[in-house]
Design an enzyme around this catalytic site. Structure first.
Site, PDB file in Angstrom:
ATOM      1  CB  SER A  80       7.257 -15.824  -1.993  1.00  0.00           C
ATOM      2  OG  SER A  80       6.147 -16.229  -2.294  1.00  0.00           O
ATOM      3  CG  LEU A  81       4.388 -17.153   3.613  1.00  0.00           C
ATOM      4  CD1 LEU A  81       3.263 -16.714   4.529  1.00  0.00           C
ATOM      5  CD2 LEU A  81       5.481 -18.139   4.481  1.00  0.00           C
ATOM      6  CB  SER A  82       3.724 -18.511  -3.373  1.00  0.00           C
ATOM      7  OG  SER A  82       3.263 -17.258  -3.192  1.00  0.00           O
ATOM      8  CB  THR A 110       4.305 -11.329  -6.451  1.00  0.00           C
ATOM      9  OG1 THR A 110       4.242 -10.474  -5.368  1.00  0.00           O
ATOM     10  CG2 THR A 110       5.848 -11.805  -6.231  1.00  0.00           C
ATOM     11  CE  LYS A 125       0.169  -9.346  -7.613  1.00  0.00           C
ATOM     12  NZ  LYS A 125      -0.630  -9.208  -6.559  1.00  0.00           N
ATOM     13  CG  ASP A 153      -4.286 -11.095  -5.730  1.00  0.00           C
ATOM     14  OD1 ASP A 153      -3.819 -11.763  -5.077  1.00  0.00           O
ATOM     15  OD2 ASP A 153      -3.333 -10.234  -6.455  1.00  0.00           O
ATOM     16  N   GLY A 186      -5.392   3.788   1.766  1.00  0.00           N
ATOM     17  CA  GLY A 186      -4.717   3.692   0.873  1.00  0.00           C
ATOM     18  C   GLY A 186      -5.032   3.631  -0.532  1.00  0.00           C
ATOM     19  CE1 TYR A 204       3.573 -13.073   4.337  1.00  0.00           C
ATOM     20  CE2 TYR A 204       2.239 -12.076   2.799  1.00  0.00           C
ATOM     21  CZ  TYR A 204       3.188 -12.677   2.980  1.00  0.00           C
ATOM     22  OH  TYR A 204       4.277 -12.874   1.797  1.00  0.00           O
ATOM     23  N   GLY A 225      -3.576 -10.321   5.933  1.00  0.00           N
ATOM     24  CA  GLY A 225      -2.902 -10.844   4.717  1.00  0.00           C
ATOM     25  C   GLY A 225      -2.850 -12.294   4.425  1.00  0.00           C
TER      26      GLY A 225
END
Length: 277
Positions: free
Chosen positions: A18-20, A65, A69, A106, A129, A218, A239
């Protein structure tokens, strides 16, 4: 007395990549919130309730995430209309009086990213999708698309789901089989919500003078479709754009400080992705 240290974290499984934490910690530094911390925790549906029950008064918020959710909703005191519209919460704010309030950043994150690139309104759109992100894409399109949205899906069940989401969100949704997905590329706005590799075969079908593509991946980046889109002169969002814009909104809600430092957070995210093996 309110604790000196304020805590926040992202929960999910898997959560390792995760980049959070990078984005939120950057925001805290930029905002001068030196007593704030942001961590990541490997939490699944079985361990979520216990984790939430143990949160103390030092906690300000949570990012959620997959696969949490929807699982988080019964554990909250209330959720926003935005979160309720897609039955998904990615943000929890813990208030000083002890309430746990859920929201979904989001959806406005997609809208904000599009607005940043000058995409305010489009007459039609396509969604590639029909997974969890597709419902958020439809909710965002309810704010930017004035006409029909065509969803390209792989099964009748997914088609039914997308039409149901469209009815619920007030979006005019038409469905088409995935075998016709190349048709989507001529839409003014295309949102790709598929896993890595799923749209690679479409890269050679991108038309000259392409419109706007929002590919929610991403990592890896760019996807084959994204690279071809740029080569054809289209407007491209990835992303990271979504991740940064939704994180800015989370920071603002959790800290009460606005505006969030968008540019610094994006730069930190880009650097983190470049440093990945």
């Amino acid at each position: 007395m309110q604790p000196t240290v304020r805590r926040a974290a992202v929960l999910g499984s898997p959560i390792e990549h995760s980049l959070s934490p990078v984005l939120h910690r950057t925001a805290y530094r930029e905002l001068g919130l030196l007593d704030w911390t942001y961590d990541r925790f490997e939490i699944d549906e079985a361990t979520l309730a216990g984790f939430v029950a143990d949160l103390g008064p030092e906690w300000a918020g949570l990012s959620l995430t997959m696969p949490l959710k929807r699982a988080i909703i019964p554990l909250l005191d209330g959720i926003s209309d935005t979160a309720a519209s897609v039955e998904a919460v990615n943000t929890v704010v813990l208030t000083p009086d002890g309430r746990r309030l859920g929201d979904n950043t989001d959806i406005p994150g997609i809208v904000a990213a599009l607005h940043e690139r000058g995409v305010e309104k489009v007459p039609a759109a396509a969604v590639l999708g029909a997974g969890a992100t597709a419902s958020s894409a439809l909710a965002a399109l309810s704010r930017v698309c004035t006409g029909e949205v065509t969803a390209y899906v792989r099964s009748r069940e997914r088609a039914d789901e997308m039409r149901q989401w469209g009815e619920r969100l007030g979006v005019d949704v038409r469905t088409a089989d995935w075998s016709r997905a190349a048709e989507a590329l001529g839409a003014p706005l295309v949102i790709a919500t598929t896993p890595a590799g799923a749209t690679d075969a479409l890269a050679r079908e991108v038309p000259a003078g392409a419109g706007t593509l929002f590919d929610v991946l991403y990592d890896p980046w760019p996807t084959a479709l994204a690279a071809a889109w740029t080569e054809r002169g289209g407007t491209l969002l990835g992303g990271l754009d979504l991740l940064v814009h939704q994180a800015v909104l989370q920071v603002e809600q959790m800290t009460g400080r606005a505006p969030g430092p968008l540019a610094a957070m994006r730069a930190a995210g880009e650097e983190a992705l470049r440093d990945r093996p």
